[in-house]
Scaffold this motif. Structure first.
Motif, PDB file in Angstrom:
ATOM      1  N   ARG A 227       0.781  -1.137  -0.173  1.00 29.52           N
ATOM      2  CA  ARG A 227       0.157   0.127   0.161  1.00 29.52           C
ATOM      3  C   ARG A 227       1.004   1.299   0.154  1.00 29.52           C
ATOM      4  NH1 ARG A 227      -2.787  -2.754  -1.889  1.00 29.52           N
ATOM      5  NH2 ARG A 227      -4.832  -3.784  -1.085  1.00 29.52           N
ATOM      6  N   LEU A 228       1.883   1.277   0.665  1.00 27.13           N
ATOM      7  CA  LEU A 228       2.906   2.342   0.702  1.00 27.13           C
ATOM      8  C   LEU A 228       3.598   2.557  -0.762  1.00 27.13           C
ATOM      9  CD1 LEU A 228       4.784   1.913   4.241  1.00 27.13           C
ATOM     10  CD2 LEU A 228       3.130   3.959   3.232  1.00 27.13           C
ATOM     11  N   SER A 229       3.679   1.417  -1.289  1.00 26.02           N
ATOM     12  CA  SER A 229       4.220   1.784  -2.744  1.00 26.02           C
ATOM     13  C   SER A 229       3.426   2.071  -3.724  1.00 26.02           C
ATOM     14  CB  SER A 229       4.979   0.102  -3.259  1.00 26.02           C
ATOM     15  OG  SER A 229       3.785  -0.539  -3.539  1.00 26.02           O
ATOM     16  N   GLN A 230       2.025   1.987  -3.340  1.00 30.18           N
ATOM     17  CA  GLN A 230       1.110   2.539  -4.179  1.00 30.18           C
ATOM     18  C   GLN A 230       0.500   3.915  -3.705  1.00 30.18           C
ATOM     19  OE1 GLN A 230      -1.693  -0.569  -3.159  1.00 30.18           O
ATOM     20  NE2 GLN A 230      -1.320  -1.634  -5.025  1.00 30.18           N
ATOM     21  N   GLN A 231       1.187   4.431  -2.717  1.00 27.28           N
ATOM     22  CA  GLN A 231       1.105   5.792  -2.427  1.00 27.28           C
ATOM     23  C   GLN A 231      -0.387   5.982  -1.662  1.00 27.28           C
ATOM     24  OE1 GLN A 231       3.520   8.099  -2.565  1.00 27.28           O
ATOM     25  NE2 GLN A 231       4.492   6.644  -3.460  1.00 27.28           N
ATOM     26  N   ARG A 232      -0.699   4.734  -0.853  1.00 28.33           N
ATOM     27  CA  ARG A 232      -2.071   4.581  -0.120  1.00 28.33           C
ATOM     28  C   ARG A 232      -1.717   4.585   1.318  1.00 28.33           C
ATOM     29  NH1 ARG A 232      -4.645  -0.019  -3.932  1.00 28.33           N
ATOM     30  NH2 ARG A 232      -6.154   0.061  -2.140  1.00 28.33           N
ATOM     31  N   GLY A 233      -1.059   5.724   1.971  1.00 27.27           N
ATOM     32  CA  GLY A 233      -0.747   5.807   3.167  1.00 27.27           C
ATOM     33  C   GLY A 233      -1.522   5.431   4.252  1.00 27.27           C
ATOM     34  N   ASP A 234      -2.557   5.975   4.117  1.00 32.49           N
ATOM     35  CA  ASP A 234      -3.838   5.935   5.125  1.00 32.49           C
ATOM     36  C   ASP A 234      -4.469   4.289   5.280  1.00 32.49           C
ATOM     37  OD1 ASP A 234      -3.848   8.583   5.752  1.00 32.49           O
ATOM     38  OD2 ASP A 234      -5.602   8.936   4.534  1.00 32.49           O
ATOM     39  N   GLU A 235      -4.273   3.672   4.234  1.00 35.04           N
ATOM     40  CA  GLU A 235      -4.625   2.403   4.032  1.00 35.04           C
ATOM     41  C   GLU A 235      -3.655   1.413   4.711  1.00 35.04           C
ATOM     42  OE1 GLU A 235      -6.569   0.434   0.226  1.00 35.04           O
ATOM     43  OE2 GLU A 235      -6.713   2.913  -0.225  1.00 35.04           O
TER      44      GLU A 235
END
Length: 335
Positions: free
Chosen positions: A171-179
């Motif tokens: 998720r971090l690699s996808q720039q989805r920090g909240d998730e």
């Protein structure tokens, strides 16, 4: 070894492998293979032993021979072959192993055995995910494969904290920090109340990696919760005190006033200096971590200079270390 038969040698191979006496196990494997050179189980054992003895080219040959003899017999040689391979070759080997394990998984009825088997499958799927996060990250199917592998891992081992920790990395690699932050919370809750002796507890290094992820999503409360737990288990680890120091440094950067910042940075300095001391004692050789530790200390000292007492204490500690090293050298020379 006299007139041993393969049947005589098999228990000796197993006993020595279990006892991690790999040189002896190698000798017994070699003798057994001279009597039965195409036996797939002997070939597999020889490959495993050779990995432990760092005979990697020979191990690959024996594992491939075991697979060629009976391709559908066991997932184990594929798992070891995956460890010896890189990129798509590793993925291919792991995938075949996972396919065979999934076949066997469907036949298991005992709940404990099924859970243990599911953990092995999830571990392989995590290895495949990590390859797509690193060596194969630019492959067009990388993101889709990571999702597929981790979804499958959750299905076979829903209580595996490391699966969710790896999902947070995705998720971090996808720039989805909240998730990512939400997934990390779930991952932590799967183990935080377990005893240190619990076999299902993620290993120490995995939880150090978790600390880095928590810092990346800005969850400093959980960062310190995990660090304190790790400190109770083993407080002689360089990375533990480096991460403590870095975390305190980050708190100082976000402080509301200079007094609060200085307090956090003094705590950071204590932790970072302990990390450096442990690098000297243990022979630690992660140059990038040592460089960052010194950089953080330089930044702290330029704003919050150490007191005279701290400088004297640090110098005395350095002298004690020198005396200890000198004493050790003297003892070594006497021997």
């Amino acid at each position: 070894m006299g007139n041993y038969t393969v049947e005589d040698l098999v228990p000796r191979i197993q006993e020595n492998m279990e006892a991690m006496e790999y040189t002896a196990a190698y000798a017994f494997c070699e003798k057994a293979l001279s009597l039965s050179p195409s036996d797939p189980q002997l070939l597999e054992w020889m490959g495993q032993v050779e990995i432990e003895l760092e005979k990697f080219a020979e191990a690959r040959d024996h594992l491939l021979a075991a697979i060629q003899a009976t391709p559908e017999r066991s997932a184990t040689p594929y798992m070891y072959l995956g460890q010896l391979s890189v990129g798509k070759d590793a993925i291919e080997a792991f995938q075949k192993g996972v396919d065979l394990m999934m076949r066997d998984h469907a036949q298991i009825t005992d709940n404990d055995e099924k859970a243990q088997h599911g953990n092995k499958i999830a571990t392989a799927l995590c290895s495949m995910t990590e390859i797509y996060l690193t060596d194969c990250c630019f492959e067009p199917e990388a993101e889709q494969k990571c999702e597929e592998y981790l979804q499958q891992a959750q299905q076979v081992d829903p209580e595996n904290a490391e699966v969710f920790q790896l999902l947070a990395s995705v998720r971090l690699s996808q720039q989805r920090g909240d998730e990512a932050a939400q997934v990390l919370q779930h991952s932590i809750q799967l183990w935080i109340h377990k005893d240190a002796s619990d076999a299902t507890l993620p290993n120490y290094d995995s939880r150090l990696a978790l600390v880095r992820l928590l810092m990346e999503v800005g969850d400093m409360q959980q960062t310190f919760t995990v660090l304190e737990r790790l400190q109770k288990e083993n407080d002689q680890v360089v990375d533990l005190w480096y991460l403590y120091g870095w975390a305190y440094f980050c708190l100082g950067e976000d402080a509301q006033n200079p007094e609060e910042r200085n307090g956090h940075w003094e705590d950071a300095r204590d932790c970072l200096q302990l990390a450096l001391k442990l690098t000297q004692i243990s022979g630690y050789d992660d140059d990038a971590l040592i460089e960052h530790t010194n950089e953080l200390l330089s930044n702290i000292n330029s704003v919050v200079p150490p007191s005279a007492e701290e400088e004297e204490g640090e110098a005395a500690a350095a002298d004690d270390d020198d005396d200890e090293f000198t004493s050790d050298d003297d003892e070594a020379m006497e021997m």
